[in-house]
Design an enzyme around this catalytic site. Structure first.
Site, PDB file in Angstrom:
ATOM      1  N   ASN A   1       6.717  97.365  41.517  1.00  0.00           N
ATOM      2  CA  ASN A   1       6.953  98.595  42.271  1.00  0.00           C
ATOM      3  C   ASN A   1       8.026  98.299  43.314  1.00  0.00           C
ATOM      4  O   ASN A   1       7.751  97.707  44.343  1.00  0.00           O
ATOM      5  CB  ASN A   1       5.633  99.028  42.942  1.00  0.00           C
ATOM      6  CG  ASN A   1       5.813 100.271  43.801  1.00  0.00           C
ATOM      7  OD1 ASN A   1       6.856 100.916  43.760  1.00  0.00           O
ATOM      8  ND2 ASN A   1       4.788 100.603  44.586  1.00  0.00           N
TER       9      ASN A   1
ATOM     10  N   LYS B   1       9.587 100.319  45.159  1.00  0.00           N
ATOM     11  CA  LYS B   1       9.555 101.286  46.269  1.00  0.00           C
ATOM     12  C   LYS B   1      10.988 101.762  46.572  1.00  0.00           C
ATOM     13  O   LYS B   1      11.799 101.848  45.652  1.00  0.00           O
ATOM     14  CB  LYS B   1       8.883 100.656  47.499  1.00  0.00           C
ATOM     15  CG  LYS B   1       7.496 100.094  47.146  1.00  0.00           C
ATOM     16  CD  LYS B   1       6.665  99.730  48.329  1.00  0.00           C
ATOM     17  CE  LYS B   1       5.328  99.190  47.847  1.00  0.00           C
ATOM     18  NZ  LYS B   1       4.401  98.907  48.917  1.00  0.00           N
TER      19      LYS B   1
ATOM     20  N   HIS C   1       0.316 106.744  44.756  1.00  0.00           N
ATOM     21  CA  HIS C   1       0.384 105.528  45.575  1.00  0.00           C
ATOM     22  C   HIS C   1      -0.018 105.894  47.006  1.00  0.00           C
ATOM     23  O   HIS C   1       0.265 106.999  47.472  1.00  0.00           O
ATOM     24  CB  HIS C   1       1.817 104.963  45.539  1.00  0.00           C
ATOM     25  CG  HIS C   1       1.901 103.609  46.171  1.00  0.00           C
ATOM     26  ND1 HIS C   1       1.913 103.437  47.532  1.00  0.00           N
ATOM     27  CD2 HIS C   1       1.931 102.371  45.626  1.00  0.00           C
ATOM     28  CE1 HIS C   1       1.964 102.132  47.790  1.00  0.00           C
ATOM     29  NE2 HIS C   1       1.979 101.467  46.655  1.00  0.00           N
TER      30      HIS C   1
ATOM     31  N   GLU D   1       1.185 105.207  49.729  1.00  0.00           N
ATOM     32  CA  GLU D   1       2.296 105.634  50.600  1.00  0.00           C
ATOM     33  C   GLU D   1       2.653 107.098  50.355  1.00  0.00           C
ATOM     34  O   GLU D   1       3.114 107.789  51.251  1.00  0.00           O
ATOM     35  CB  GLU D   1       3.510 104.708  50.372  1.00  0.00           C
ATOM     36  CG  GLU D   1       3.266 103.351  51.031  1.00  0.00           C
ATOM     37  CD  GLU D   1       3.932 102.174  50.342  1.00  0.00           C
ATOM     38  OE1 GLU D   1       4.840 102.370  49.523  1.00  0.00           O
ATOM     39  OE2 GLU D   1       3.514 101.028  50.628  1.00  0.00           O
TER      40      GLU D   1
ATOM     41  N   GLU E   1      -5.679  99.364  44.936  1.00  0.00           N
ATOM     42  CA  GLU E   1      -4.824  98.812  45.983  1.00  0.00           C
ATOM     43  C   GLU E   1      -5.432  99.115  47.350  1.00  0.00           C
ATOM     44  O   GLU E   1      -5.195 100.198  47.911  1.00  0.00           O
ATOM     45  CB  GLU E   1      -3.433  99.452  45.927  1.00  0.00           C
ATOM     46  CG  GLU E   1      -2.666  99.184  44.669  1.00  0.00           C
ATOM     47  CD  GLU E   1      -1.156  99.273  44.907  1.00  0.00           C
ATOM     48  OE1 GLU E   1      -0.483  98.282  44.677  1.00  0.00           O
ATOM     49  OE2 GLU E   1      -0.688 100.328  45.358  1.00  0.00           O
TER      50      GLU E   1
ATOM     51  N   GLY F   1       1.266  94.951  51.655  1.00  0.00           N
ATOM     52  CA  GLY F   1       2.295  94.460  52.576  1.00  0.00           C
ATOM     53  C   GLY F   1       1.793  93.615  53.731  1.00  0.00           C
ATOM     54  O   GLY F   1       2.549  93.335  54.659  1.00  0.00           O
TER      55      GLY F   1
ATOM     56  N   SER G   1      -0.239  92.736  48.176  1.00  0.00           N
ATOM     57  CA  SER G   1       0.126  91.359  48.544  1.00  0.00           C
ATOM     58  C   SER G   1      -0.009  90.353  47.410  1.00  0.00           C
ATOM     59  O   SER G   1      -0.353  89.199  47.645  1.00  0.00           O
ATOM     60  CB  SER G   1      -0.700  90.903  49.759  1.00  0.00           C
ATOM     61  OG  SER G   1      -0.380  91.681  50.883  1.00  0.00           O
TER      62      SER G   1
HETATM   63  P1  PGA Z   1       2.853  94.699  48.169  1.00  0.00           P
HETATM   64  O1  PGA Z   1       2.855  96.219  47.681  1.00  0.00           O
HETATM   65  O2  PGA Z   1       2.781  93.822  46.955  1.00  0.00           O
HETATM   66  O3  PGA Z   1       4.144  94.555  48.906  1.00  0.00           O
HETATM   67  O4  PGA Z   1       1.663  94.524  49.049  1.00  0.00           O
HETATM   68  C1  PGA Z   1       2.052  96.628  46.582  1.00  0.00           C
HETATM   69  C2  PGA Z   1       2.156  98.125  46.401  1.00  0.00           C
HETATM   70  O5  PGA Z   1       2.205  98.854  47.392  1.00  0.00           O
HETATM   71  O6  PGA Z   1       2.178  98.621  45.266  1.00  0.00           O
END
Ligand code: PGA
Length: 253
Positions: A7, A9, A94, A96, A165, A171, A209
């Protein structure tokens, strides 16, 4: 065999995205990876990244799609358009998007239905906040998100993947224990099996992460079928190490 989803983003640009995608596809070929690897760049890069991975086993995915089929919806991108660009996958709901764009489970369900109309595989994200976890609400929250985000008449389980998630892990470099991931993945599979008449078992991914140091223990878990990788997927070295670690597991089993 696992599923590894990158991903990206809102990162990279046409040149850097194309370059990274090309390097990854060369690495996958060299490594003879048996895993399903999906790259999800932003809309603007889909075409270029699609060309860069053309002829490889890597699949193209998007990070969102509209719940409308077509029409006067300025700024939206439909599932049909994603299909037209060569996407096979789309991430939906997601955290976000749920938090930054107020996406509700019912909107997510409509997006999933729209994506299925065009035969896209949907990676539906669910996860609890730190506060919900501390208050012991994790399972309740996940159950609600699961049941409300999947269209009621869904029968084709192969078009649905669930990405667990936890928001407090995205993150942050903090991941749940493998026991917790296992327990939650098993719990979600149980809910899906009771509620929907899917012919196939729905695949459950873990995201938050994930890196080359922790991916083996996550992928080794009995109930986890793959991983959704954010920041580590933007770095060729880190992402290729993840692909390599997963492929090693494949060879051992
Ligand atoms: P990350 O993000 O691996 O940077 O924690 C995962 C995601 O949001 O899909």
């Amino acid at each position: 065999m696992s599923i590894i989803v990158a991903n990206w983003k809102m990162n990279l640009n046409l040149l850097s995205g194309e370059d990274l995608a090309r390097k990854i596809s060369m690495f996958v070929e060299k490594e003879k990876s048996k895993d399903t690897i999906v790259i999800c760049p932003s809309f603007s890069m889909l075409d270029r990244v699609g060309s860069a991975i053309n002829g490889s086993f890597i699949k193209l995915g998007a990070q969102d799609c509209s719940h409308y089929r077509d029409g006067a919806y300025t700024g939206d991108v439909s599932a049909a358009m994603l299909k037209d660009t060569g996407c096979e996958y789309v991430i939906i709901g997601h955290s976000e998007r749920r938090s930054n764009h107020n996406e509700t489970p019912s909107l997510i369900r409509r997006k999933v239905a729209s994506a299925h109309l065009f035969d896209l595989k949907t990676i539906i994200c669910i996860g609890e906040t730190e506060e919900e976890r501390i208050n012991g609400m994790t399972l309740e929250v996940l159950k609600e998100q699961l049941l409300k985000s999947i269209p009621e008449n869904s029968i084709f389980g192969e078009n649905i993947l669930i990405a667990y998630e936890p928001l407090w892990s995205i993150g942050t470099g903090i991941i749940p224990s493998v026991n917790d991931i296992n327990e939650i993945a098993e719990y979600c599979s149980g809910i899906l099996a009771t509620r929907f008449l899917f012919e196939n078992k729905i695949k459950i991914l873990y995201g938050g992460s994930v890196d080359s140091a922790n991916c083996t223990k996550i992928l080794n878990s009995d109930y986890v079928d793959g991983i959704l990788v954010g920041s580590a997927s933007l770095d060729y070295k880190k992402f290729s190490e993840i692909i390599m670690a997963s492929n090693k597991l494949c060879k051992q089993s």
